[in-house]
Structure formats: C-alpha cells, structure tokens
Write an enzyme that holds these catalytic residues in place. Structure first.
Site, PDB file in Angstrom:
ATOM      1  N   CYS A   8      52.045  -0.128  63.768  1.00  0.00           N
ATOM      2  CA  CYS A   8      51.581  -1.520  63.753  1.00  0.00           C
ATOM      3  C   CYS A   8      50.558  -1.826  62.666  1.00  0.00           C
ATOM      4  O   CYS A   8      50.308  -2.992  62.368  1.00  0.00           O
ATOM      5  CB  CYS A   8      51.006  -1.898  65.113  1.00  0.00           C
ATOM      6  N   HIS A  40      54.404 -10.795  65.939  1.00  0.00           N
ATOM      7  CA  HIS A  40      53.985  -9.452  65.526  1.00  0.00           C
ATOM      8  C   HIS A  40      55.164  -8.681  64.931  1.00  0.00           C
ATOM      9  O   HIS A  40      55.732  -7.812  65.574  1.00  0.00           O
ATOM     10  CB  HIS A  40      53.402  -8.709  66.726  1.00  0.00           C
ATOM     11  N   CYS A  59      45.677  -2.148  67.222  1.00  0.00           N
ATOM     12  CA  CYS A  59      46.018  -0.896  67.881  1.00  0.00           C
ATOM     13  C   CYS A  59      47.335  -0.398  67.297  1.00  0.00           C
ATOM     14  O   CYS A  59      48.076  -1.154  66.666  1.00  0.00           O
ATOM     15  CB  CYS A  59      46.131  -1.082  69.387  1.00  0.00           C
ATOM     16  N   GLY A  67      50.783   2.262  67.983  1.00  0.00           N
ATOM     17  CA  GLY A  67      51.576   3.073  68.894  1.00  0.00           C
ATOM     18  C   GLY A  67      51.320   4.552  68.731  1.00  0.00           C
ATOM     19  O   GLY A  67      51.048   5.031  67.630  1.00  0.00           O
TER      20      GLY A  67
END
Length: 462
Positions: free
Chosen positions: A138, A393, A425, A427
């Site tokens: 991300c 996103h 954040c 993954g």
C-alpha cells in the site's frame, strides 16, 4: 569549550572523508537539517548535500474498480497521462529525467514493468530514460517518491519521477499458487496471510475502536471529499483522462473524459452506514461502508535538485524532508502509521506539533481512528479533503495520490502551512511515512534549518 568543539569538528571531518559505512551514513543524515543547496558549508565544514524538491504532482481521478470510469482502461493508459502532464506543465526536456520509478502492487511484475515502459513512450519520453517498478504494497507510490528523492540526494541523477499505478479492475487481489506449509509453524508468517478485513477487526477489538467511531469517520471522509470536489480543490491535481467505456449490457463503446473521483457519496450518513452488515467477521464492525474503496488510478511526482530548479526558473511545490518505513505485528497491520509517523517526524528534526497537515490513508476506519487517537492528532489537521474511504485506494497509486493532494493543499494554505506528513499502513504488518515542507515562496528558514552561533556538534562537547 572551544577545544572540545574543535575536537568534534576534526573527528567529524575524518568520518565524512573515510570510506562509507552504516555509522557514517547515520551521521551524514543528521546534517541534512542544516544543509542548503547553494554550495555552502554546514556547521562542520563539510559540503552540504542537495535538497530534493517536488516540483509538480498530479494524479488521475480515482474510479471504482469494475464499475467506474476506468473499468475499460488499460493500466498503461492510466499512467501515461500523469507522466505527460509533468512534461507539459514544466516544459522539461524529457531526456533530462534520470529515472522513473513506479509503485505498483497487483499485476505480475514483468507485465507491469513492460506496461510502465510503454506508458513512458506514450507520454513522450525517449528510449534513453529508464523506468522500474517498486512494490511495498500500500505504500508503493510513496516508496517510489522516496526512492527518487534518495537517488537525487545520493547524486545518481538530478531529476527523477516517482509515480504510482494500480488497476484493480485488471488485477484483482488474489493469491496465486500454493502456500508454503511452513507458514503454519510460524504465527507471524501465518498472520501475513490474514485478509485485510480481519486485521481491521483485530485492531478494533484490541484497541477498543467502536462501530460508531468507524462509521462516523467514514461519514466525515465522504463529507470532506464532497466539499473539496464542489469547491474545485482537486482540479489542480487531477489530470483529465480521455478514455473509452463499454456498456456491459449492449457492448456499446463510447468515449468519455474522466476528471472527477467517482466513489464519493455526499449523502453518506450514520443511519445509512448502520444498516450495513459486517463483512469479515460475525458481529464484527468492519463493513463496506467504513473501509477503503477498491479503485483504479495513477499519480506522478516530479522531483529535482533545488539548485537545478532555481537554474531553470521552476517554482518548488514542496521539499521532501524525511521518510521512514517500519514493521509492526501483521495481525494488526493497520497500526503502522502510529509507529511510522513519529519515526519520520523525528528524522526530520521535528515534533508532531510542528506538523500542519496529515494525509493518513484510510485503509479501514478502525485503523485510521486508532492511529489518529494514539498520536493525539488534531482532527482538523487530518485528511482535510477526505480520504480513501471516499476517494478510493488503488494500492500502488495511493502514495503518489496522497503526495499530490497534500502538496496542493499546502500551497493553497500558504505560509500558515509549513510541514505536512503522509502515512499509510501496509499489508503483512508495516507502516510508512514521509515529511514534506511547503516549497513555494517561503522564507530561507523553511528551506534550511537555522544553525545558531557556536552550535555544538554533539553532546560530547558539553
């Protein structure tokens, strides 16, 4: 006292002139805060290194995966317009670009690398300009910007582009192939495979984030994004993309121009969200309404040595100050910004209170609310134009999108807004953050930290 100061100067000069080592790198990085890019010397008598600035930052609109305006658009046709926009806006000779780095996540690596190279040609870059991809999930778009800034500071080249690209229509999230049975033996390895929604539920449960708080955060995200769109705040950062769209019922193809984020729902309400069922866990609190949207989009940021920008007469939109990537427990991967933001802010020589704006990716309302509360951030400073729950996103593009949104908002606010932070954040249990400083029409102190007379080089000299 003077003897002690001289001793420190001599010692530091020896370290700077010796062969590179991890320890030396840390010492040099601390000097970044007092450097200017005019060939001057810092307080130790060592040559100052160059500052990387963001000179243009653009993005496409973000559209709903499989249903939105980019559902029939090839990924390379998303990236090419933002790359071309950088050239058009600056009149830059594309052959001067030393590298293009593209953050991207879901597509097969070799295929996406080829698509990005193709996009560069569409945008008008010559064959001499190289391109590569980077994947930190991300935060890939932000990592691309950080990689380019680091390369400029290291002297590898003077001009580079950090970009991000994701078509979650073309490349949905999925695991391909078998999973190593060894993962069952290692709890944290097994937690790397948890669905992201489960990690959201874990954050909510472990840190006491209520469903009401999550839904309220989603309502605020849509409200702010809708207001920003209505006020035209995104127009400076969004590059209109002319593409095609196919009617799924008739197969009819028509040309459209996409210039507005199509996932924003101005009418989102607490009562409406309360009707949605939890998606990942029975009696859970994570729903489709308080999670980020699955999206398609791209973004790109042009970075350059400050001295070169002055030479070319280009205004500076922002200055890249620091970057930090950290690891956290994979089971609660959403807490990453709460760890990464303090690390990046400290690296920039600042305190949290020095930061005027925050762009924290809203992967899930649970983790967004937790991070904001954990760091005790003023809600009026965070995601002032909405976030991923409303805007979307697209994994690899999010970092570049956030840079564009942050820098343009900082420019609008002028001298009342000096420092901004981007964070997300990641993954498998990580977080990333970067500090930017407003770069246009600022005073000298904004571009180089002031060194006081007789400023001591280390506490050893006391």
């Amino acid at each position: 006292m003077e003897k002690a100061i001289n001793r420190q100067r001599v010692l530091l000069q020896h370290l700077l002139s010796s062969s590179s080592s991890p320890g030396n790198a840390r010492i040099v990085s601390r000097l970044d805060l007092v450097e200017a890019d005019d060939g001057s010397l810092d307080s130790a008598g060592a040559p100052a290194r160059s500052t990387a600035g963001g000179f243009r930052a653009y993005r496409t609109a973000l559209c709903k995966s499989k249903r939105g305006g980019f559902k029939d658009t090839h990924p390379d046709d998303l990236l090419a317009p933002v790359l071309k926009a950088l050239l058009d806006a600056t009149k830059l000779d594309p052959s001067e670009v030393g590298d293009i780095v593209v953050g991207t996540v879901l597509a097969p690596g070799s295929q996406r690398a080829s698509e990005c190279r193709m996009a560069a040609f569409y945008a008008g870059f010559p064959e001499t300009v190289p391109i590569r991809t980077v994947n930190r999930q991300c935060s890939s778009g932000l990592q691309a910007v950080a990689d380019v800034a680091a390369a400029i500071k290291a002297g590898f080249y003077d001009i580079g582009i950090g970009a991000g690209l994701e078509s979650m229509t073309s490349n949905p999230m999925a695991w391909e192939g078998s999973i190593n049975p060894k993962a069952k033996i290692y709890t944290q390895a097994q937690d790397c495979l948890l669905p992201m929604g489960i990690t959201s539920e874990n954050v909510a449960h472990r840190f006491g984030v209520t469903r009401q708080e999550q839904d309220q955060a989603a309502v605020e995200s849509h409200r702010k994004a809708a207001a920003a769109t209505a006020a035209g705040k995104f127009k400076d950062e969004i590059v209109p993309v002319t593409t095609k769209i196919v009617d799924p019922k008739t197969g009819e193809e028509k040309e459209i121009t996409v210039s507005v984020d199509d996932g924003i729902r101005p009418g989102t309400s607490i009562s409406g969200l309360a009707k949605l069922k939890a998606v990942f866990k029975k009696d859970g609190s994570t729903t489709a309404g308080n999670s980020s949207q699955v999206s398609d989009g791209a973004g790109a940021v042009l970075l350059m040595k400050r001295s070169l920008a002055v030479q070319k007469g280009l205004p500076v939109l922002g200055v890249f100050r620091s970057f930090a990537a950290v690891g956290v427990d994979p089971a609660v991967m959403g807490i990453g910004p709460a760890v990464a933001i303090p690390a990046a802010v400290k690296s920039a020589g600042l305190e949290l209170d020095d930061v005027d704006l925050f762009e924290i990716n809203e992967a899930f309302a649970s983790q967004f609310v937790y991070c904001r509360k954990k760091l005790e951030l003023d809600p009026e400073k965070v995601n002032v134009n909405g976030g991923a729950m409303a805007i979307g996103h697209p994994l690899g593009a999010t970092g570049a999108r956030c840079v564009a949104t942050l820098l343009h908002e900082m420019k609008r606010r002028g001298k009342d807004c000096r420092f901004g932070v981007i964070s997300m954040c990641i993954g498998t249990g990580m977080g990333a953050a970067a500090v930017f400083e407003r770069g246009d029409n600022v005073d000298v102190l904004t571009n180089a930290r002031k060194v006081q007379p007789n400023n001591l080089l280390s506490r050893d000299a006391l």
